[in-house]
Scaffold this motif. Structure first.
Motif, PDB file in Angstrom:
ATOM      1  N   UNK A 163      55.445 -35.041  50.106  1.00  0.00           N
ATOM      2  CA  UNK A 163      54.696 -34.285  50.594  1.00  0.00           C
ATOM      3  C   UNK A 163      52.961 -34.568  50.725  1.00  0.00           C
ATOM      4  N   UNK A 164      52.567 -34.935  49.290  1.00  0.00           N
ATOM      5  CA  UNK A 164      51.219 -35.385  48.972  1.00  0.00           C
ATOM      6  C   UNK A 164      50.885 -36.497  49.767  1.00  0.00           C
ATOM      7  N   UNK A 165      51.713 -37.461  49.848  1.00  0.00           N
ATOM      8  CA  UNK A 165      51.346 -38.636  50.539  1.00  0.00           C
ATOM      9  C   UNK A 165      51.442 -38.613  52.259  1.00  0.00           C
ATOM     10  N   UNK A 166      52.471 -37.910  52.654  1.00  0.00           N
ATOM     11  CA  UNK A 166      52.681 -38.133  54.167  1.00  0.00           C
ATOM     12  C   UNK A 166      52.408 -36.720  54.921  1.00  0.00           C
ATOM     13  N   UNK A 167      52.212 -35.491  54.286  1.00  0.00           N
ATOM     14  CA  UNK A 167      52.093 -34.440  55.280  1.00  0.00           C
ATOM     15  C   UNK A 167      50.885 -34.520  56.095  1.00  0.00           C
ATOM     16  N   UNK A 168      50.872 -34.292  57.277  1.00  0.00           N
ATOM     17  CA  UNK A 168      49.949 -34.219  58.131  1.00  0.00           C
ATOM     18  C   UNK A 168      49.487 -35.619  58.642  1.00  0.00           C
ATOM     19  N   UNK A 169      50.465 -36.453  58.163  1.00  0.00           N
ATOM     20  CA  UNK A 169      49.614 -37.822  58.649  1.00  0.00           C
ATOM     21  C   UNK A 169      50.310 -38.240  60.091  1.00  0.00           C
ATOM     22  N   UNK A 170      50.064 -39.310  60.517  1.00  0.00           N
ATOM     23  CA  UNK A 170      50.398 -39.880  62.200  1.00  0.00           C
ATOM     24  C   UNK A 170      49.789 -39.009  63.176  1.00  0.00           C
ATOM     25  N   UNK A 171      48.604 -38.673  62.862  1.00  0.00           N
ATOM     26  CA  UNK A 171      47.754 -37.867  63.733  1.00  0.00           C
ATOM     27  C   UNK A 171      48.513 -36.172  63.761  1.00  0.00           C
ATOM     28  N   UNK A 172      49.025 -36.014  62.836  1.00  0.00           N
ATOM     29  CA  UNK A 172      49.648 -34.550  62.588  1.00  0.00           C
ATOM     30  C   UNK A 172      51.233 -34.685  63.125  1.00  0.00           C
ATOM     31  N   UNK A 173      51.675 -35.553  63.333  1.00  0.00           N
ATOM     32  CA  UNK A 173      53.093 -35.753  63.974  1.00  0.00           C
ATOM     33  C   UNK A 173      53.802 -35.517  62.735  1.00  0.00           C
ATOM     34  N   UNK A 174      53.711 -36.030  61.368  1.00  0.00           N
ATOM     35  CA  UNK A 174      54.432 -35.862  60.666  1.00  0.00           C
ATOM     36  C   UNK A 174      54.139 -34.828  59.584  1.00  0.00           C
ATOM     37  N   UNK A 175      55.367 -33.838  59.395  1.00  0.00           N
ATOM     38  CA  UNK A 175      55.070 -32.761  58.235  1.00  0.00           C
ATOM     39  C   UNK A 175      56.419 -33.002  57.319  1.00  0.00           C
ATOM     40  N   UNK A 176      55.996 -32.456  56.024  1.00  0.00           N
ATOM     41  CA  UNK A 176      57.019 -32.738  55.220  1.00  0.00           C
ATOM     42  C   UNK A 176      57.368 -31.219  54.602  1.00  0.00           C
ATOM     43  N   UNK A 177      58.754 -30.942  54.493  1.00  0.00           N
ATOM     44  CA  UNK A 177      59.061 -29.780  53.774  1.00  0.00           C
ATOM     45  C   UNK A 177      60.248 -30.074  52.803  1.00  0.00           C
ATOM     46  N   UNK A 178      60.677 -29.111  52.294  1.00  0.00           N
ATOM     47  CA  UNK A 178      61.563 -29.111  51.288  1.00  0.00           C
ATOM     48  C   UNK A 178      62.957 -28.709  52.008  1.00  0.00           C
TER      49      UNK A 178
END
Ligand SMILES: [Zn+2]
Length: 419
Positions: A163-178
């Motif tokens: 979550x810390x590393x990737x959430x919101x990356x790739x111009x916001x295309x990638x979100x991380x959840x649980x």
């Protein structure tokens, strides 16, 4: 640079705009409507002169994209035998490379069928995220979590790190959840721990609830609410055995239900009370589940089934009309992940679009668009798919990846997996 798609049909609510155009700037629909006369400084996208209908990109609200290598594994077995004796032992052999390749294969199938966003639950998030980043889809990626192994604690830590590393990356295309797997693989204490973390991060929770009959008396949704599981945006997959009290809890806590009709039928888990949930105002979205329980990643099939099985189940031809199934696959999916700028074709929304060939004979003459799409349409009607204004599928090709190389590497590993 501004892009424009001109001379196309556009699905607007339940009608079609003929001679329409869509203008895209920075991945967002900057203008949409009937023929544009302002074409200065725009790059015209070529749809090969076909009669095309643009519809919102579909949202697959429940899948396990890393399972492409398990397509067809354990077909026609009882649920417990399928899960514990076939699927889980195979999954233990999957390495990060295979998860990466499988996620690529799954995205190819989804993009080919007009899906632009998916909500995933699986392991080895670095591999999944790498595949999503390269392929170009939008995804909500949740680490499958369970606390019945020695890894206890580590998985949750890995999920938090991702979550810390990737959430919101790739111009916001990638979100991380649980992704706590289910109450039968996660203790109440563990679920509470996950719920607390997700709430603190304001992250999505993606869980399987009451999928099989065995679970119907193991827990109530009220008990899960009481430990705080629904205090953050939550997608509950299946809910086949949700009773009236459970449905009230879904409504009270604004929990979205990912309905997976093919998977529930194939694993003989039954038919979820979707018409009742719909009447109660629960947000129901649609998922394919994995290719080992479906076995395809095509929301056209799920829309059709959703409209058909609930009519049959309730003996009411007005149950889950086509307009409702279509919303489940589009705007309700957007609500489920809490993203307000996808699921509709309107000015200001992300340019996530599927393009249908209106001359495909099964759709023709496409006069009643929603009805024709749901009851007569299929994934193969899609001729192009875009996310953020970039094509990820285009007339039989995947512009952002090397399809042949990925298939070749996948097959090399696939053969070893079943040796
Ligand atoms: Zn699932």
């Amino acid at each position: 640079v501004k892009k424009i798609i001109d001379n196309i049909h556009i699905l607007k609510d339940e009608t079609i705009i003929e001679n329409g155009f869509i203008e895209i700037e920075d991945g967002i629909i900057s203008n949409i409507g009937e023929s544009s006369n302002n074409k200065a400084n725009t790059l015209a996208l070529d749809l090969k002169g076909k009669r095309i209908l643009a519809i919102p990109g579909m949202i697959n609200s429940h899948t396990h994209s890393g399972m492409a290598a398990l397509k067809g594994a354990g077909d026609d077995l009882p649920f417990e035998q399928w899960l514990f004796q076939t699927i889980i032992p195979l999954e233990e052999q999957l390495d990060d490379e295979m998860i990466y390749l499988s996620t690529m294969i799954s995205q190819m199938e989804m993009a080919r069928n007009g899906i632009t966003t998916f909500v995933d639950m699986y392991m080895m998030l670095d591999s999944i995220i790498k595949a999503v980043d390269e392929f170009g889809m939008r995804a909500y990626i949740c680490r499958g979590l369970q606390d019945d192994s020695l890894e206890d604690g580590q998985r949750l830590q890995k999920n938090i790190k991702a979550y810390e590393k990737y959430h919101g990356t790739a111009n916001g295309r990638i979100s991380v959840g649980f992704g706590p797997h289910s109450p039968y693989l996660c203790s109440k204490e563990y679920l509470k721990k996950i719920a607390d973390v997700a709430q603190e991060l304001n992250a999505l929770i993606h869980i399987h609830l009451k999928e099989s009959q065995k679970e119907s008396h193991q827990y109530t949704f009220r008990e899960l609410a009481n430990i705080g599981l629904f205090n953050t945006q939550t997608i509950a997959a299946h809910c086949v055995y949700a009773d009236s009290d459970d449905i009230q809890v879904l409504k009270e806590f604004n929990v979205s239900v990912a309905h997976n009709p093919s998977s529930n039928l194939k694993l003989a888990n039954g038919i979820a009370p979707i018409e009742k949930m719909h009447q109660e105002g629960v947000n129901v979205c649609l998922g394919t589940d994995s290719v080992s329980s479906n076995n395809s990643l095509d929301l056209f099939k799920e829309m059709l089934l959703a409209s058909l099985i609930h009519k049959g189940e309730t003996k009411d031809p007005q149950a889950i009309p086509a307009t409702v199934s279509f919303k489940m696959a589009t705007s309700n999916g957007a609500n489920a992940v809490g993203q307000k700028n996808i699921g509709l074709l309107e000015k200001g929304m992300r340019a996530d679009i599927a393009f249908l060939d209106m001359d495909n004979i099964n759709l023709f003459p496409l006069i009643r668009p929603i009805s024709n799409i749901v009851y007569s349409g299929r994934g193969s009607d899609v001729i192009a798919t875009m996310v953020d204004g970039d094509f990820i599928y285009y007339f039989g090709t995947y512009p952002k990846i090397n399809e042949e190389a990925i298939k070749k590497q996948f097959m090399e590993k696939y053969v070893k997996l079943y040796k």
